[in-house]
Design an enzyme around this catalytic site. Structure first.
Site, PDB file in Angstrom:
ATOM      1  CB  SER A  18      -0.912   0.014   1.229  1.00 56.97           C
ATOM      2  OG  SER A  18      -1.587   1.254   1.297  1.00 56.97           O
ATOM      3  CB  SER A  20      -2.679   4.293   2.215  1.00 53.96           C
ATOM      4  OG  SER A  20      -3.559   3.889   1.190  1.00 53.96           O
ATOM      5  CE  LYS A  69     -11.920  -1.317  -0.625  1.00 57.90           C
ATOM      6  NZ  LYS A  69     -11.784  -0.754  -1.956  1.00 57.90           N
ATOM      7  CG  ASP A 105     -13.000   2.488  -3.200  1.00 56.87           C
ATOM      8  OD1 ASP A 105     -11.926   3.048  -2.907  1.00 56.87           O
ATOM      9  OD2 ASP A 105     -13.284   1.327  -2.862  1.00 56.87           O
ATOM     10  CB  ALA A 131     -19.259  -8.514  -9.461  1.00 59.88           C
ATOM     11  CB  ALA A 134     -13.030  -1.970  -6.167  1.00 58.17           C
ATOM     12  N   GLY A 242      -4.780   2.811 -11.903  1.00 63.28           N
ATOM     13  CA  GLY A 242      -5.585   3.473 -10.871  1.00 63.28           C
ATOM     14  C   GLY A 242      -4.836   4.367  -9.897  1.00 63.28           C
TER      15      GLY A 242
END
Ligand code: NDP
Length: 280
Positions: A18, A20, A69, A105, A131, A134, A242
């Site tokens: 990550s 982040s 999530k 998101d 699906a 995200a 992304g």
């Protein structure tokens, strides 16, 4: 006496890759906010206790990534409207007596597609491959931009149809098995599968890509992902990773937590330098 510094972090499994902490560290510096942001690699069975422990010791907020999530949406006491619609949470906010779940998101993707990349969504035909968590977060925001059609393509038809059904009231969305997608180019093809993480390519039919098709891989990597390479080989108009979505969804989370919106252009530029292969 030292003042306690507010604690944030990202919880996922795996999470070592990550960016982040780097992004939120830059946001904090730019906005003059005192905070720490750490990585928490937590297996699914430990997710709930790990979040509760973090909140109990005064942690202020967590970003939530693969595969937690949906579990985060179950854990939150209150969901924002966009998190409720998504049924998935990527931002947890720990308040004095309850936990709020949000989903940034969709806002991150839409900002990157439209403001950063200048893509038009209105009246366009869009394919989302995947699906999972995200995809759930971006369907409602994309439908809000009034595409002509939004097709969700998944390996299993039932999964794609079930997801499309959940959002049917919001716009023209339908589900399809990847293998049964119409043999005609879309205007925008978004890879929301996690295939890139294992260096795989989802089985999206070649015919969905034409010379005018823009392609977007939600995944991001130091080099081109398999999806980006495949899309370019098919002669698409452009293919992006992304990175911009990553920065924009982080900015939205930061704003929720700190009440100040960081500027994103500098961070996007820094990331684009860092992700370049050595020597380029
Ligand atoms: P999930 O694990 O929730 O869902 C993954 C989805 O990918 C499932 O629908 C799964 O299908 C599908 N899938 C996995 N492998 C394949 C394959 N080989 N072929 C076809 N479908 C496949 O993950 P998320 O939805 O949370 O994340 C998806 C991707 O988006 C990841 O790469 C993640 O890093 C990226 N992402 C990027 C963000 C950013 O800011 N740039 C933000 C959020 C996510 P099935 O149901 O059949 O198993």
């Amino acid at each position: 006496m030292n003042q306690a510094v507010d604690e944030y972090g990202v919880i996922g499994h795996p999470v070592a890759h990550s960016w982040s902490p780097f992004i939120h560290g830059l946001f904090a510096r730019e906005t003059g906010q005192a905070l720490v942001y750490r990585l928490y690699d937590v297996e699914p069975a430990r997710f709930q206790p790990a979040v509760r422990e973090f909140a109990a010791r005064g942690g202020r907020g967590l970003n939530v990534t693969v595969p937690h999530k949906l579990a985060a949406a179950q854990l939150a006491h209150e969901l924002t409207e966009r998190a409720r619609l998504a049924g998935a949470v990527n931002t947890l906010c720990f308040l004095a007596d309850h936990t709020v779940g949000d989903n940034t998101d969709g806002a991150g993707l839409v900002c990157d597609l439209t403001a950063n990349l200048g893509l038009e969504i209105r009246d366009r035909r869009i394919l989302i491959a995947g699906a999972g968590g995200a995809a759930r977060g971006v369907i409602a925001p994309l439908l809000g931009l009034e595409p002509r059609e939004l097709v969700i393509g998944a390996r299993a038809l039932a999964r794609a149809e079930e997801l499309a059904q959940q959002f049917a009231a919001l716009g023209p969305v339908r589900g399809s098995a990847l293998a049964e997608l119409p043999a005609e180019p879309f205007d925008l093809v978004i890879n929301a599968t996690s295939a890139s993480l294992s260096l795989e390519l989802p089985a999206i039919p070649n015919e969905t890509i034409g010379a005018h098709t823009s392609c977007y891989d939600m995944a991001y990597s130091r080099s081109d992902t398999a999806f980006v390479r495949w899309a370019r080989e098919r002669g698409c108009a452009r293919a992006e990773q992304g990175w911009g979505m990553l920065v924009e969804q982080a900015a939205e989370s930061f704003c929720i937590w700190r009440g100040v919106r960081p500027e994103t252009q500098t961070v996007r530029a820094l990331l684009s330098e860092r992700r370049a292969p050595p020597g380029t």
